[in-house]
Design a protein around this motif. Structure first.
Motif, PDB file in Angstrom:
ATOM      1  N   SER A 137       0.828  -1.205   0.000  1.00  0.00           N
ATOM      2  CA  SER A 137       0.000   0.000   0.000  1.00  0.00           C
ATOM      3  C   SER A 137       0.859   1.250   0.000  1.00  0.00           C
ATOM      4  CB  SER A 137      -0.944  -0.005   1.211  1.00  0.00           C
ATOM      5  OG  SER A 137      -0.214   0.079   2.433  1.00  0.00           O
ATOM      6  N   VAL A 138       1.979   1.219   0.712  1.00  0.00           N
ATOM      7  CA  VAL A 138       2.908   2.343   0.712  1.00  0.00           C
ATOM      8  C   VAL A 138       3.518   2.517  -0.679  1.00  0.00           C
ATOM      9  CG1 VAL A 138       5.128   3.176   1.612  1.00  0.00           C
ATOM     10  CG2 VAL A 138       3.426   2.219   3.166  1.00  0.00           C
ATOM     11  N   ALA A 139       3.845   1.401  -1.326  1.00  0.00           N
ATOM     12  CA  ALA A 139       4.404   1.463  -2.674  1.00  0.00           C
ATOM     13  C   ALA A 139       3.445   2.165  -3.627  1.00  0.00           C
ATOM     14  CB  ALA A 139       4.720   0.052  -3.172  1.00  0.00           C
ATOM     15  N   GLN A 140       2.165   1.843  -3.542  1.00  0.00           N
ATOM     16  CA  GLN A 140       1.198   2.460  -4.455  1.00  0.00           C
ATOM     17  C   GLN A 140       0.994   3.937  -4.124  1.00  0.00           C
ATOM     18  OE1 GLN A 140      -3.126   1.203  -4.752  1.00  0.00           O
ATOM     19  NE2 GLN A 140      -2.363   0.476  -6.733  1.00  0.00           N
ATOM     20  N   VAL A 141       0.976   4.282  -2.840  1.00  0.00           N
ATOM     21  CA  VAL A 141       0.837   5.695  -2.448  1.00  0.00           C
ATOM     22  C   VAL A 141       1.969   6.533  -3.031  1.00  0.00           C
ATOM     23  CG1 VAL A 141       1.038   7.274  -0.475  1.00  0.00           C
ATOM     24  CG2 VAL A 141      -0.541   5.344  -0.367  1.00  0.00           C
ATOM     25  N   ILE A 142       3.193   6.037  -2.905  1.00  0.00           N
ATOM     26  CA  ILE A 142       4.332   6.803  -3.412  1.00  0.00           C
ATOM     27  C   ILE A 142       4.291   6.884  -4.934  1.00  0.00           C
ATOM     28  CG2 ILE A 142       6.845   6.950  -3.511  1.00  0.00           C
ATOM     29  CD1 ILE A 142       6.972   5.523  -0.846  1.00  0.00           C
ATOM     30  N   GLY A 143       3.928   5.793  -5.597  1.00  0.00           N
ATOM     31  CA  GLY A 143       3.825   5.819  -7.054  1.00  0.00           C
ATOM     32  C   GLY A 143       2.812   6.843  -7.528  1.00  0.00           C
ATOM     33  N   ARG A 144       1.643   6.888  -6.905  1.00  0.00           N
ATOM     34  CA  ARG A 144       0.619   7.865  -7.275  1.00  0.00           C
ATOM     35  C   ARG A 144       1.091   9.284  -7.006  1.00  0.00           C
ATOM     36  NH1 ARG A 144      -4.582   4.885  -4.432  1.00  0.00           N
ATOM     37  NH2 ARG A 144      -5.026   3.363  -6.093  1.00  0.00           N
ATOM     38  N   ALA A 145       1.723   9.485  -5.853  1.00  0.00           N
ATOM     39  CA  ALA A 145       2.186  10.825  -5.506  1.00  0.00           C
ATOM     40  C   ALA A 145       3.245  11.317  -6.494  1.00  0.00           C
ATOM     41  CB  ALA A 145       2.745  10.834  -4.082  1.00  0.00           C
ATOM     42  N   LEU A 146       4.114  10.417  -6.928  1.00  0.00           N
ATOM     43  CA  LEU A 146       5.146  10.813  -7.891  1.00  0.00           C
ATOM     44  C   LEU A 146       4.517  11.178  -9.231  1.00  0.00           C
ATOM     45  CD1 LEU A 146       8.110  11.236  -8.504  1.00  0.00           C
ATOM     46  CD2 LEU A 146       8.289   8.812  -9.080  1.00  0.00           C
ATOM     47  N   ALA A 147       3.488  10.449  -9.657  1.00  0.00           N
ATOM     48  CA  ALA A 147       2.803  10.795 -10.903  1.00  0.00           C
ATOM     49  C   ALA A 147       2.185  12.187 -10.807  1.00  0.00           C
ATOM     50  CB  ALA A 147       1.730   9.747 -11.216  1.00  0.00           C
ATOM     51  N   ARG A 148       1.553  12.495  -9.664  1.00  0.00           N
ATOM     52  CA  ARG A 148       0.965  13.828  -9.484  1.00  0.00           C
ATOM     53  C   ARG A 148       2.042  14.902  -9.519  1.00  0.00           C
ATOM     54  NH1 ARG A 148      -2.195  10.952  -5.595  1.00  0.00           N
ATOM     55  NH2 ARG A 148      -0.825  11.673  -3.908  1.00  0.00           N
ATOM     56  N   LEU A 149       3.172  14.619  -8.875  1.00  0.00           N
ATOM     57  CA  LEU A 149       4.270  15.577  -8.880  1.00  0.00           C
ATOM     58  C   LEU A 149       4.750  15.837 -10.305  1.00  0.00           C
ATOM     59  CD1 LEU A 149       6.425  17.204  -7.192  1.00  0.00           C
ATOM     60  CD2 LEU A 149       7.874  15.190  -7.453  1.00  0.00           C
ATOM     61  N   HIS A 150       4.984  14.792 -11.062  1.00  0.00           N
ATOM     62  CA  HIS A 150       5.481  14.958 -12.430  1.00  0.00           C
ATOM     63  C   HIS A 150       4.486  15.725 -13.295  1.00  0.00           C
ATOM     64  CE1 HIS A 150       8.600  11.450 -12.218  1.00  0.00           C
ATOM     65  NE2 HIS A 150       9.074  12.587 -11.746  1.00  0.00           N
ATOM     66  N   GLN A 151       3.202  15.467 -13.118  1.00  0.00           N
ATOM     67  CA  GLN A 151       2.202  16.221 -13.870  1.00  0.00           C
ATOM     68  C   GLN A 151       2.259  17.700 -13.516  1.00  0.00           C
ATOM     69  OE1 GLN A 151      -1.268  13.776 -12.781  1.00  0.00           O
ATOM     70  NE2 GLN A 151      -1.523  13.285 -14.942  1.00  0.00           N
ATOM     71  N   ASP A 152       2.515  17.986 -12.253  1.00  0.00           N
ATOM     72  CA  ASP A 152       2.570  19.378 -11.799  1.00  0.00           C
ATOM     73  C   ASP A 152       3.848  20.073 -12.250  1.00  0.00           C
ATOM     74  OD1 ASP A 152       0.968  21.247 -10.494  1.00  0.00           O
ATOM     75  OD2 ASP A 152       2.194  21.161  -8.682  1.00  0.00           O
ATOM     76  N   LEU A 153       4.888  19.300 -12.554  1.00  0.00           N
ATOM     77  CA  LEU A 153       6.163  19.885 -12.960  1.00  0.00           C
ATOM     78  C   LEU A 153       6.233  20.180 -14.452  1.00  0.00           C
ATOM     79  CD1 LEU A 153       8.748  17.749 -10.918  1.00  0.00           C
ATOM     80  CD2 LEU A 153       7.792  19.978 -10.336  1.00  0.00           C
ATOM     81  N   THR A 154       5.245  19.718 -15.216  1.00  0.00           N
ATOM     82  CA  THR A 154       5.334  19.859 -16.673  1.00  0.00           C
ATOM     83  C   THR A 154       5.365  21.322 -17.117  1.00  0.00           C
ATOM     84  OG1 THR A 154       2.924  19.636 -16.828  1.00  0.00           O
ATOM     85  CG2 THR A 154       4.258  17.638 -17.153  1.00  0.00           C
ATOM     86  N   GLY A 155       4.768  22.222 -16.337  1.00  0.00           N
ATOM     87  CA  GLY A 155       4.734  23.623 -16.752  1.00  0.00           C
ATOM     88  C   GLY A 155       5.839  24.482 -16.182  1.00  0.00           C
ATOM     89  N   VAL A 156       6.764  23.884 -15.441  1.00  0.00           N
ATOM     90  CA  VAL A 156       7.845  24.666 -14.822  1.00  0.00           C
ATOM     91  C   VAL A 156       8.908  24.991 -15.874  1.00  0.00           C
ATOM     92  CG1 VAL A 156       9.635  24.676 -13.042  1.00  0.00           C
ATOM     93  CG2 VAL A 156       7.434  23.567 -12.599  1.00  0.00           C
ATOM     94  N   PRO A 157       9.285  26.267 -16.048  1.00  0.00           N
ATOM     95  CA  PRO A 157      10.334  26.617 -17.024  1.00  0.00           C
ATOM     96  C   PRO A 157      11.670  25.952 -16.667  1.00  0.00           C
ATOM     97  CG  PRO A 157       9.131  28.576 -16.292  1.00  0.00           C
ATOM     98  CD  PRO A 157       8.718  27.462 -15.387  1.00  0.00           C
ATOM     99  N   VAL A 158      12.300  25.317 -17.646  1.00  0.00           N
ATOM    100  CA  VAL A 158      13.546  24.590 -17.380  1.00  0.00           C
ATOM    101  C   VAL A 158      14.624  24.889 -18.417  1.00  0.00           C
ATOM    102  CG1 VAL A 158      12.414  22.678 -16.180  1.00  0.00           C
ATOM    103  CG2 VAL A 158      12.659  22.590 -18.663  1.00  0.00           C
ATOM    104  N   GLN A 159      14.368  25.844 -19.314  1.00  0.00           N
ATOM    105  CA  GLN A 159      15.296  26.066 -20.419  1.00  0.00           C
ATOM    106  C   GLN A 159      16.692  26.455 -19.947  1.00  0.00           C
ATOM    107  OE1 GLN A 159      12.233  27.271 -20.202  1.00  0.00           O
ATOM    108  NE2 GLN A 159      11.168  26.252 -21.909  1.00  0.00           N
ATOM    109  N   ASP A 160      16.788  27.056 -18.778  1.00  0.00           N
ATOM    110  CA  ASP A 160      18.093  27.496 -18.286  1.00  0.00           C
ATOM    111  C   ASP A 160      18.872  26.396 -17.569  1.00  0.00           C
ATOM    112  OD1 ASP A 160      16.024  27.641 -16.315  1.00  0.00           O
ATOM    113  OD2 ASP A 160      17.414  28.708 -14.993  1.00  0.00           O
ATOM    114  N   LEU A 161      18.261  25.226 -17.363  1.00  0.00           N
ATOM    115  CA  LEU A 161      18.932  24.124 -16.672  1.00  0.00           C
ATOM    116  C   LEU A 161      19.738  23.283 -17.654  1.00  0.00           C
ATOM    117  CD1 LEU A 161      16.075  22.988 -14.268  1.00  0.00           C
ATOM    118  CD2 LEU A 161      17.936  24.598 -13.817  1.00  0.00           C
ATOM    119  N   ALA A 162      20.792  22.657 -17.154  1.00  0.00           N
ATOM    120  CA  ALA A 162      21.734  21.950 -18.031  1.00  0.00           C
ATOM    121  C   ALA A 162      21.115  20.742 -18.715  1.00  0.00           C
ATOM    122  CB  ALA A 162      22.965  21.527 -17.233  1.00  0.00           C
ATOM    123  N   GLY A 163      20.314  19.983 -17.977  1.00  0.00           N
ATOM    124  CA  GLY A 163      19.720  18.783 -18.553  1.00  0.00           C
ATOM    125  C   GLY A 163      20.722  17.669 -18.784  1.00  0.00           C
ATOM    126  N   ASN A 164      21.767  17.618 -17.967  1.00  0.00           N
ATOM    127  CA  ASN A 164      22.773  16.569 -18.134  1.00  0.00           C
ATOM    128  C   ASN A 164      22.253  15.229 -17.616  1.00  0.00           C
ATOM    129  OD1 ASN A 164      24.772  18.320 -19.172  1.00  0.00           O
ATOM    130  ND2 ASN A 164      25.286  18.983 -17.096  1.00  0.00           N
TER     131      ASN A 164
END
Length: 342
Positions: free
Chosen positions: A121-148
């Motif tokens: 159950s903890v595994a699924q909670v963390i997996g869901r939370a990470l998906a929500r986080l990634h969806q929320d990060l899609t609009g964050v400007p990142v052009q100035d980051l290296a991306g290495n």
């Protein structure tokens, strides 16, 4: 000011985060949590408080752009987003940041495995939370980051030499992996097609997940960069795989160690499947499972390298971890059922 347990309260007072009345009226508990950087918790009796982090260089002068400065920048960009700590203050001169102490939470490494068995159950909670986080990060400007790509994916840039910054065991590991052409080819391909479209955490593991019921806060954004979201998922999977290997009883050789490990893998496989299921449930399209498994192999190499700090050679457990990493890198299709069979 170099922060210590003895002057951290003064630092907070000088910057308006703590007043003398509160200091005199309450007994503060100040504890050191220093690892890569200096870290201090400052807690009131009710458990509320701050976490203070300051850059700690390995040697020589301070870097102009330390990992703490980078984390402060990331937290400023991510202000008010769920799943991200709140930055209360940043001192650019002293390269010290202050966030809230997450009193009501516990680290995932305290809950992910209970009584020697993974809590799915903890595994699924963390997996869901990470998906929500990634969806929320899609609009964050990142052009100035290296991306290495992560350093372990560019293992071809390391030298198999022991020295001040690399133990004999680590040098031996570098030489072993560099001798495995099939592994190096996969790492080179991962580096060549490394995505750079969105921000990722970059250092995902149990210790950086703070849980409170169905809520998860992801801490320690020092490694955040634009990159592959599956690298974050691989970091989580690595935590379960490493715990599985660590719990194996001593063995006389690698063959016996592999046999023993296979006997206890079933509950860990279920946890991995729940992480993947929880993560995919929050996404419009299912990501590439085999790419995730290759990234798990690379992440395990990084963990193995870190474990060999100060060691002279690889033991049986290290060899087993290396074999697992190699298998995931070059034959991820054979492990795909780990993610699909819940």
């Amino acid at each position: 000011m170099i922060l210590t347990r003895h002057n951290t309260a003064l630092f907070l007072i000088n910057n308006g985060l703590l007043d003398m009345g509160s200091l005199l009226a309450n007994a503060l508990a100040i504890r050191s949590h220093s690892q890569r950087n200096r870290g201090f918790s400052v807690l009131w009796p009710n458990g509320q408080g701050y976490y203070v982090k300051q850059h700690q260089p390995d040697a020589g002068p301070w870097e102009k752009r330390s990992s703490v400065a980078h984390e402060a920048d990331m937290l400023q960009r991510l202000a008010d987003r769920p799943g991200v700590p709140t930055l209360r203050f940043y001192d650019a001169w002293r390269q010290a940041l202050v966030v809230d102490w997450l009193a009501a939470t516990c680290s995932a490494d305290e809950r992910a495995v209970r009584a020697g068995l993974p809590d799915v159950s903890v595994a699924q909670v963390i997996g869901r939370a990470l998906a929500r986080l990634h969806q929320d990060l899609t609009g964050v400007p990142v052009q100035d980051l290296a991306g290495n790509p992560p350093w372990v994916i560019r293992l071809d840039r390391l030298y198999p030499l022991a020295g001040e910054d690399q133990s004999w065991g680590q040098a031996h590991l570098v030489a072993l992996v560099q001798s495995l052409g099939e592994c190096m080819d996969v790492l080179a391909q991962l580096a060549a097609d490394w995505p750079r479209e969105q921000l990722i955490h970059g250092d995902m593991k149990w210790q950086n997940c703070r849980l409170h019921g169905e809520r998860c806060v992801f801490v320690d954004w020092e490694m955040a960069d634009r990159g592959d979201p599956l690298w974050d998922v691989a970091g989580l999977c690595q935590s379960w795989l490493k715990d599985w290997i660590d719990r194996q009883p001593p063995a006389s050789d690698a063959r016996e160690a592999a046999w023993q490990a296979s006997q206890g893998f079933v509950p860990y496989q279920r946890a991995l499947a729940q992480v993947w299921r929880g993560y995919c449930q929050g996404l419009e399209a299912t990501p590439d499972a085999e790419r995730l498994l290759r990234l798990c192999g690379a992440r395990l190499l990084q963990t193995l390298y870190e474990d060999l700090a100060g060691e002279r050679d690889l033991g049986a457990g290290h060899t087993l971890l290396l074999q697992l990493a190699r298998n995931l890198l070059v034959a991820p299709q054979t492990a795909r059922h780990w993610l699909e069979d819940a």
